[in-house]
Design an enzyme around this catalytic site. Structure first.
Site, mmCIF file in Angstrom:
data_model
loop_
_atom_site.group_PDB
_atom_site.id
_atom_site.type_symbol
_atom_site.label_atom_id
_atom_site.label_comp_id
_atom_site.label_asym_id
_atom_site.label_seq_id
_atom_site.Cartn_x
_atom_site.Cartn_y
_atom_site.Cartn_z
ATOM 1 N N GLU A 1 0.814 -1.207 0.000
ATOM 2 C CA GLU A 1 0.000 0.000 0.000
ATOM 3 C C GLU A 1 0.846 1.254 0.000
ATOM 4 O OE1 GLU A 1 -3.852 -0.156 2.228
ATOM 5 O OE2 GLU A 1 -2.867 -1.922 3.041
ATOM 6 N N CYS B 1 3.714 8.359 0.932
ATOM 7 C CA CYS B 1 3.990 7.466 2.052
ATOM 8 C C CYS B 1 4.105 6.051 1.496
ATOM 9 C CB CYS B 1 2.853 7.570 3.069
ATOM 10 S SG CYS B 1 3.087 6.481 4.476
ATOM 11 N N CYS C 1 3.527 -6.607 8.509
ATOM 12 C CA CYS C 1 4.536 -6.126 9.470
ATOM 13 C C CYS C 1 4.669 -7.143 10.595
ATOM 14 C CB CYS C 1 4.107 -4.776 10.037
ATOM 15 S SG CYS C 1 5.328 -4.036 11.155
ATOM 16 N N CYS D 1 2.362 -3.742 17.327
ATOM 17 C CA CYS D 1 1.846 -2.543 17.984
ATOM 18 C C CYS D 1 0.324 -2.664 18.059
ATOM 19 C CB CYS D 1 2.249 -1.297 17.201
ATOM 20 S SG CYS D 1 4.049 -1.172 16.967
ATOM 21 N N CYS E 1 -2.095 -0.396 15.771
ATOM 22 C CA CYS E 1 -1.891 -0.327 14.318
ATOM 23 C C CYS E 1 -2.538 -1.520 13.623
ATOM 24 C CB CYS E 1 -0.400 -0.293 14.013
ATOM 25 S SG CYS E 1 -0.046 -0.228 12.251
ATOM 26 N N CYS F 1 -2.268 6.964 8.943
ATOM 27 C CA CYS F 1 -1.292 6.172 9.707
ATOM 28 C C CYS F 1 -1.982 5.047 10.455
ATOM 29 C CB CYS F 1 -0.626 7.031 10.780
ATOM 30 S SG CYS F 1 0.576 8.180 10.176
#
Ligand code: SAH
Length: 365
Positions: free
Chosen positions: A96, A109, A116, A120, A123, A347
Site C-alpha cells: 500500500e 507514504c 509487518c 503494535c 496499528c 497512519c
C-alpha cells in the site's frame, strides 16, 4: 517459480549496476544510462515505450528483465485529495502506498514490507503479520506509480515531492533494501528526490539507528514512541521489551549528535484516548526527553481509528493540553493533521482493507 521471478527487476538497480548489467549483454554503457533515465526520470514502466532503444534490444530486455513488477489493484480518493493505492507484488502480496497533496508539496507514504512483524496494538497493519520484506525495486516502484497517477507518465510534478517511510512494515527490519532504494530515488538522473526530502520512521530498532548515524547520505529519522514509560510501551509496542526506552533514547541521543544542517529528527506520539494522553504522561514524556538531553520535536498524531482496534482518538482539547504541558517544559511539539481517514489511508490504517463500506474505488488498473 513464475516467469516473473526469473527476470531481473531493473527498477531495483542503481545506475552503476544497470550499466554493468547492460554491458554484460554486450551493449555499450550509455544504453544502461539511457534505460536508467527511462525508468526513473521518464518513469516508463515497460520496455516497449522506450522507443529510443533499438527494437532488438527492447525485445531482448523483455525476455530477461522487467521494468515494473507491482500491479495496481485498486485506488481510492479521499475527500481531502489523498489517494490510496492497493497494489500486489508479482507473488500476490499486498503493498500500500498513499499520495498526500499539500499546498506547497506532495508527500508519498511508501511501505517497506508487505504486512509487518511488529505487534503494535494500535496499528491495523500488525494484524496482517509479516508477509515479506519488499525489494529495493518494489520500494522505488511505489513512488513511480504514485507520481504517474497524480501527474501523468513522466510529467514533472508541479510541487516538490517528500517521501515518508511510514506505510506498512518496519523499515529498519529491511534496512539494506531501504537504503538502496533511497540512493536510487536520489539519483539526479532519475527521480532526483534527495535524502533531505525523505523521512524514515522506526518503532525503535536500536542497532539500525546506530548504523544510520554513520551513513552520510541518509534520510531524516522519526522514532515512534507512543508511551512515556517502559511499562506502558511494553504493552503498546512489544518491540520495547527487546530495546527498552533507556537503550532507545541513548541511541537517539547519539544520533542527534550527528545531525547536520538541514537534517530533521522527530518523535512520533500516537494519542490514544484515556490510555497515553494524561497530564501526568505529558510531564513524564517531557522529563524523559529532557533527561536524555534530546531536543528533537514531538509530533502528536491523534489515533486513526479502525474497527478491530480497541482505541479512540484523544479529543482535540486533550491533545492541546498535552502539547502545552510538553511546551511548558521546553519540548517543541506539533500536532499532525490526519489525512485520508475516510479511505483508510491514514497512519496505522493500512491493512489491505478493500471491503469496508463506503470506499470509492476509482479504477482498477
Ligand atoms: N514501523 C514504523 C513505520 C510505520 S508506522 C514505525 O513504527 O515507525 C508510522 C507511524 O504511524 C508511527 O509513528 C505509528 O506510531 C503511527 N501509527 C500507527 N498506527 C496508528 C494509528 N492507528 N493512528 C495513528 N497513528 C498510528
Amino acid at each position: 517459480m513464475t516467469e516473473m521471478d526469473k527476470r531481473i527487476n531493473l527498477t531495483g538497480l542503481s545506475q552503476a549496476e544497470l550499466v554493468e548489467f547492460i554491458e554484460q549483454t554486450g551493449e555499450p554503457a550509455y544504453r544502461g544510462r539511457q534505460i536508467f533515465a527511462a525508468l526513473h526520470h521518464r518513469r516508463l514502466q515497460n520496455f516497449a515505450a522506450m522507443t529510443d532503444l533499438p527494437k532488438a534490444l527492447r525485445e531482448r530486455l523483455q525476455e530477461t528483465a522487467t521494468a515494473a513488477t507491482l500491479t495496481t489493484e485498486s485506488r481510492y480518493l479521499s475527500a481531502d485529495g489523498t489517494r490510496r493505492f492497493l497494489m500486489k507484488t508479482h507473488d500476490n502480496l499486498p503493498v500500500e502506498t498513499v499520495f498526500i497533496p499539500e499546498e506547497h508539496r506532495d508527500t508519498i507514504c511508501f511501505s517497506s514490507q508487505s504486512g509487518c512483524p511488529l505487534q503494535c496494538t494500535f496499528c491495523l497493519t500488525a494484524q496482517l503479520g509479516l508477509l515479506r520484506s519488499l525489494t529495493p525495486g518494489e520500494i522505488v516502484e511505489q513512488v513511480i506509480i504514485a507520481l504517474n497517477d497524480a501527474y501523468g507518465v513522466g510529467e514533472k510534478p508541479p510541487r516538490g515531492t517528500n517521501l515518508v517511510g511510514m506505510g506498512a512494515g518496519e523499515p529498519f527490519l529491511n534496512f539494506d533494501s531501504l537504503i538502496k532504494a533511497v540512493r536510487i530515488i536520489a539519483d539526479p538522473q532519475g527521480l532526483f528526490i534527495v535524502p533531505h526530502r525523505m523521512t524514515v520512521s522506526t518503532a525503535g530498532v536500536v542497532p539500525r539507528i546506530r548504523e544510520l548515524a554513520a551513513i552520510p547520505d541518509r534520510p531524516n529519522l522519526a522514532i515512534s514512541l507512543a508511551a512515556p514509560t517502559n511499562e506502558m510501551r511494553d504493552e503498546l509496542m512489544p518491540i520495547n521489551k527487546k530495546w527498552p526506552l533507556e537503550e532507545l533514547l541513548g541511541a537517539c541521543r547519539e544520533f542527534e549528535r550527528t545531525l547536520k544542517a538541514g537534517e530533521r529528527f522527530t518523535f512520533e506520539y500516537v494519542m490514544l484516548d484515556g490510555v497515553n494522553d494524561s497530564d501526568e504522561q505529558a510531564r513524564q514524556l517531557a522529563n524523559l526527553l529532557n533527561r536524555h538531553d534530546l531536543h528533537a520535536r514531538v509530533n502528536l498524531i491523534p489515533h486513526n481509528p479502525a474497527d478491530p482496534l480497541p482505541y479512540q482518538p484523544s479529543p482535540a482539547t486533550r491533545v492541546e493540553m498535552f502539547k502545552s504541558i510538553l511546551e511548558s517544559k521546553g519540548v517543541r511539539t506539533f500536532v499532525r493533521r490526519p489525512r485520508g481517514r475516510d479511505i483508510f489511508a491514514a497512519c496505522g490504517q493500512l491493512a489491505a482493507v478493500t471491503q469496508s463500506a463506503g470506499l470509492r474505488a476509482l479504477r482498477s488498473a
